[in-house]
Motif scaffolding. Structure first.
Motif, PDB file in Angstrom:
ATOM      1  N   PRO A   1      50.632 -49.367 -93.134  1.00  0.00           N
ATOM      2  CA  PRO A   1      51.443 -50.469 -93.045  1.00  0.00           C
ATOM      3  C   PRO A   1      51.582 -50.439 -91.466  1.00  0.00           C
ATOM      4  CG  PRO A   1      52.797 -48.808 -93.776  1.00  0.00           C
ATOM      5  CD  PRO A   1      51.543 -48.129 -93.938  1.00  0.00           C
ATOM      6  N   TRP A   2      51.276 -51.868 -90.971  1.00  0.00           N
ATOM      7  CA  TRP A   2      51.730 -51.814 -89.467  1.00  0.00           C
ATOM      8  C   TRP A   2      52.376 -53.307 -89.253  1.00  0.00           C
ATOM      9  CZ3 TRP A   2      50.963 -49.134 -85.508  1.00  0.00           C
ATOM     10  CH2 TRP A   2      50.880 -49.705 -84.206  1.00  0.00           C
ATOM     11  N   PHE A   3      53.407 -53.071 -88.802  1.00  0.00           N
ATOM     12  CA  PHE A   3      54.701 -54.288 -88.997  1.00  0.00           C
ATOM     13  C   PHE A   3      54.392 -55.123 -90.157  1.00  0.00           C
ATOM     14  CE2 PHE A   3      53.795 -52.943 -84.480  1.00  0.00           C
ATOM     15  CZ  PHE A   3      54.905 -53.160 -83.927  1.00  0.00           C
ATOM     16  N   ASP A   4      54.005 -56.335 -90.206  1.00  0.00           N
ATOM     17  CA  ASP A   4      54.154 -57.216 -91.549  1.00  0.00           C
ATOM     18  C   ASP A   4      52.784 -57.224 -92.047  1.00  0.00           C
ATOM     19  OD1 ASP A   4      52.879 -58.566 -89.153  1.00  0.00           O
ATOM     20  OD2 ASP A   4      53.712 -60.374 -90.072  1.00  0.00           O
ATOM     21  N   LYS A   5      51.631 -56.026 -91.561  1.00  0.00           N
ATOM     22  CA  LYS A   5      50.578 -56.088 -92.178  1.00  0.00           C
ATOM     23  C   LYS A   5      50.198 -54.717 -92.909  1.00  0.00           C
ATOM     24  CE  LYS A   5      48.702 -59.081 -88.256  1.00  0.00           C
ATOM     25  NZ  LYS A   5      50.106 -59.310 -88.065  1.00  0.00           N
ATOM     26  N   ARG A   6      49.291 -54.827 -93.587  1.00  0.00           N
ATOM     27  CA  ARG A   6      48.718 -53.532 -94.079  1.00  0.00           C
ATOM     28  C   ARG A   6      47.081 -53.442 -93.768  1.00  0.00           C
ATOM     29  NH1 ARG A   6      49.376 -49.584 -97.967  1.00  0.00           N
ATOM     30  NH2 ARG A   6      47.243 -49.150 -99.179  1.00  0.00           N
ATOM     31  N   LEU A   7      47.056 -52.582 -92.690  1.00  0.00           N
ATOM     32  CA  LEU A   7      45.821 -52.345 -92.207  1.00  0.00           C
ATOM     33  C   LEU A   7      44.718 -51.436 -92.999  1.00  0.00           C
ATOM     34  CD1 LEU A   7      46.447 -51.754 -88.493  1.00  0.00           C
ATOM     35  CD2 LEU A   7      45.583 -53.741 -89.598  1.00  0.00           C
ATOM     36  N   ASP A   8      43.598 -52.112 -93.575  1.00  0.00           N
ATOM     37  CA  ASP A   8      42.415 -51.409 -94.289  1.00  0.00           C
ATOM     38  C   ASP A   8      41.278 -51.413 -93.417  1.00  0.00           C
ATOM     39  OD1 ASP A   8      42.013 -53.919 -94.570  1.00  0.00           O
ATOM     40  OD2 ASP A   8      41.710 -53.670 -96.825  1.00  0.00           O
ATOM     41  N   ARG A   9      41.419 -52.092 -92.210  1.00  0.00           N
ATOM     42  CA  ARG A   9      39.909 -51.964 -91.594  1.00  0.00           C
ATOM     43  C   ARG A   9      40.481 -52.663 -89.979  1.00  0.00           C
ATOM     44  NH1 ARG A   9      36.584 -56.478 -94.462  1.00  0.00           N
ATOM     45  NH2 ARG A   9      36.701 -54.956 -96.011  1.00  0.00           N
ATOM     46  N   LEU A  10      39.625 -52.183 -89.106  1.00  0.00           N
ATOM     47  CA  LEU A  10      39.873 -52.420 -87.639  1.00  0.00           C
ATOM     48  C   LEU A  10      38.564 -53.061 -87.091  1.00  0.00           C
ATOM     49  CD1 LEU A  10      42.044 -49.367 -86.586  1.00  0.00           C
ATOM     50  CD2 LEU A  10      42.612 -51.759 -86.830  1.00  0.00           C
ATOM     51  N   LEU A  11      38.780 -53.993 -86.257  1.00  0.00           N
ATOM     52  CA  LEU A  11      37.443 -54.452 -85.533  1.00  0.00           C
ATOM     53  C   LEU A  11      37.440 -53.695 -84.245  1.00  0.00           C
ATOM     54  CD1 LEU A  11      35.407 -56.796 -85.813  1.00  0.00           C
ATOM     55  CD2 LEU A  11      37.018 -58.117 -84.330  1.00  0.00           C
TER      56      LEU A  11
ATOM     57  N   THR B   1      40.545 -54.050 -82.157  1.00  0.00           N
ATOM     58  CA  THR B   1      41.600 -55.000 -82.470  1.00  0.00           C
ATOM     59  C   THR B   1      41.632 -55.237 -83.950  1.00  0.00           C
ATOM     60  OG1 THR B   1      39.848 -56.635 -82.796  1.00  0.00           O
ATOM     61  CG2 THR B   1      40.412 -56.446 -80.517  1.00  0.00           C
ATOM     62  N   LEU B   2      42.626 -55.975 -84.385  1.00  0.00           N
ATOM     63  CA  LEU B   2      42.978 -56.293 -85.818  1.00  0.00           C
ATOM     64  C   LEU B   2      41.523 -57.195 -86.078  1.00  0.00           C
ATOM     65  CD1 LEU B   2      46.499 -57.485 -85.663  1.00  0.00           C
ATOM     66  CD2 LEU B   2      45.856 -55.326 -86.451  1.00  0.00           C
ATOM     67  N   PRO B   3      41.342 -56.923 -87.652  1.00  0.00           N
ATOM     68  CA  PRO B   3      40.355 -57.461 -88.149  1.00  0.00           C
ATOM     69  C   PRO B   3      39.888 -59.161 -87.454  1.00  0.00           C
ATOM     70  CG  PRO B   3      41.240 -56.266 -89.919  1.00  0.00           C
ATOM     71  CD  PRO B   3      42.203 -56.469 -88.818  1.00  0.00           C
ATOM     72  N   GLY B   4      40.851 -59.901 -87.432  1.00  0.00           N
ATOM     73  CA  GLY B   4      40.586 -61.268 -87.042  1.00  0.00           C
ATOM     74  C   GLY B   4      40.405 -61.151 -85.475  1.00  0.00           C
TER      75      GLY B   4
ATOM     76  N   MET C   1      28.805 -61.519 -78.103  1.00  0.00           N
ATOM     77  CA  MET C   1      28.882 -59.912 -78.243  1.00  0.00           C
ATOM     78  C   MET C   1      29.024 -59.549 -79.797  1.00  0.00           C
ATOM     79  SD  MET C   1      29.100 -58.816 -75.339  1.00  0.00           S
ATOM     80  CE  MET C   1      29.902 -57.898 -74.009  1.00  0.00           C
ATOM     81  N   LYS C   2      28.802 -58.578 -80.081  1.00  0.00           N
ATOM     82  CA  LYS C   2      28.801 -57.966 -81.426  1.00  0.00           C
ATOM     83  C   LYS C   2      29.923 -57.231 -81.462  1.00  0.00           C
ATOM     84  CE  LYS C   2      24.279 -55.963 -80.551  1.00  0.00           C
ATOM     85  NZ  LYS C   2      23.534 -55.005 -80.733  1.00  0.00           N
ATOM     86  N   SER C   3      30.209 -56.950 -82.882  1.00  0.00           N
ATOM     87  CA  SER C   3      31.498 -56.243 -83.120  1.00  0.00           C
ATOM     88  C   SER C   3      31.312 -55.436 -84.160  1.00  0.00           C
ATOM     89  CB  SER C   3      32.668 -57.065 -83.051  1.00  0.00           C
ATOM     90  OG  SER C   3      32.507 -58.092 -84.232  1.00  0.00           O
ATOM     91  N   THR C   4      31.952 -54.662 -84.764  1.00  0.00           N
ATOM     92  CA  THR C   4      31.542 -53.902 -85.822  1.00  0.00           C
ATOM     93  C   THR C   4      32.990 -53.546 -86.837  1.00  0.00           C
ATOM     94  OG1 THR C   4      30.481 -51.822 -86.938  1.00  0.00           O
ATOM     95  CG2 THR C   4      31.771 -51.610 -84.940  1.00  0.00           C
ATOM     96  N   VAL C   5      33.132 -53.555 -87.961  1.00  0.00           N
ATOM     97  CA  VAL C   5      34.082 -53.529 -88.903  1.00  0.00           C
ATOM     98  C   VAL C   5      34.165 -51.988 -89.138  1.00  0.00           C
ATOM     99  CG1 VAL C   5      35.348 -54.060 -90.802  1.00  0.00           C
ATOM    100  CG2 VAL C   5      34.328 -55.783 -89.519  1.00  0.00           C
ATOM    101  N   VAL C   6      35.340 -51.440 -88.946  1.00  0.00           N
ATOM    102  CA  VAL C   6      35.658 -50.149 -89.504  1.00  0.00           C
ATOM    103  C   VAL C   6      36.380 -49.843 -90.448  1.00  0.00           C
ATOM    104  CG1 VAL C   6      36.221 -47.686 -88.457  1.00  0.00           C
ATOM    105  CG2 VAL C   6      34.843 -49.074 -87.102  1.00  0.00           C
ATOM    106  N   ASP C   7      36.099 -49.727 -91.611  1.00  0.00           N
ATOM    107  CA  ASP C   7      37.012 -49.364 -92.844  1.00  0.00           C
ATOM    108  C   ASP C   7      37.675 -48.181 -92.679  1.00  0.00           C
ATOM    109  OD1 ASP C   7      36.231 -51.982 -94.226  1.00  0.00           O
ATOM    110  OD2 ASP C   7      34.234 -50.964 -94.993  1.00  0.00           O
ATOM    111  N   LEU C   8      39.021 -48.305 -93.031  1.00  0.00           N
ATOM    112  CA  LEU C   8      39.964 -47.205 -93.132  1.00  0.00           C
ATOM    113  C   LEU C   8      39.866 -46.316 -94.197  1.00  0.00           C
ATOM    114  CD1 LEU C   8      42.804 -48.542 -90.890  1.00  0.00           C
ATOM    115  CD2 LEU C   8      40.849 -47.252 -90.022  1.00  0.00           C
ATOM    116  N   ASP C   9      39.893 -45.063 -94.227  1.00  0.00           N
ATOM    117  CA  ASP C   9      40.102 -44.242 -95.509  1.00  0.00           C
ATOM    118  C   ASP C   9      41.266 -44.468 -96.078  1.00  0.00           C
ATOM    119  OD1 ASP C   9      37.722 -43.311 -95.834  1.00  0.00           O
ATOM    120  OD2 ASP C   9      38.014 -41.323 -94.826  1.00  0.00           O
ATOM    121  N   ALA C  10      42.469 -44.426 -94.944  1.00  0.00           N
ATOM    122  CA  ALA C  10      44.134 -44.539 -95.243  1.00  0.00           C
ATOM    123  C   ALA C  10      44.553 -45.650 -94.694  1.00  0.00           C
ATOM    124  CB  ALA C  10      44.585 -43.163 -94.813  1.00  0.00           C
ATOM    125  N   PRO C  11      44.504 -46.768 -95.591  1.00  0.00           N
ATOM    126  CA  PRO C  11      45.129 -48.043 -95.123  1.00  0.00           C
ATOM    127  C   PRO C  11      46.612 -47.696 -94.594  1.00  0.00           C
ATOM    128  CG  PRO C  11      43.937 -48.585 -97.003  1.00  0.00           C
ATOM    129  CD  PRO C  11      44.143 -47.023 -96.669  1.00  0.00           C
TER     130      PRO C  11
END
Length: 130
Positions: free
Chosen positions: A13-23, A67-70, A1-11
């Motif tokens: 904080p999400w728990f112990d992570k800093r999200l700057d992209r989503l899958l 999902t998260l990037p991983g 299955m394919k997937s695409t990464v979506v970069d966020l304009d506004a990273p």
């Protein structure tokens, strides 16, 4: 299955992570059969065609596919995360989802019927006139 990464304009904080992209994973056939089309097309009086998005269906797809990037699921669910994202990022995710459907529709419309038969399989049999 394919997937695409979506970069966020506004990273953010999400728990112990800093999200700057989503899958965003590609919808599966089973999910498509469960949820249906995320939009339908309408012909206007002037003959033009336009899409009407089914926001409830789009939200269900995003909830299941983001999902998260991983590839790890998002703690507390995607709907919690969507409430924190700015409009541009949510619209970017929605567009990436709709692109999967546009690409699939284009791929199926380019397919040619099998040319080994002179009549389509759905044609009724013909009989010679007496």
């Amino acid at each position: 299955m394919k997937s695409t990464v979506v970069d966020l304009d506004a990273p953010l904080p999400w728990f112990d992570k800093r999200l700057d992209r989503l899958l965003l994973k590609e919808p599966s056939g089973a999910l498509y059969l469960d949820l249906g089309e995320p939009r339908f097309f309408v012909r206007a009086a002037d003959g033009s065609v336009y899409a009407v998005e089914r926001e409830d269906v789009v939200a269900k797809y995003l909830d299941r596919l983001v999902t998260l990037p991983g590839g790890a699921p998002i703690d507390d669910g995607v709907s919690s995360l969507m409430r924190l994202l700015p409009l541009t990022d949510v619209m970017r995710l929605k567009q990436a989802l709709l692109d999967f459907f546009t690409d699939a529709s284009s791929a199926t419309s380019r397919e040619k019927p099998d040319s080994s038969s002179s009549a389509p399989a759905s044609s009724p049999p013909t009989s010679p006139m007496a």
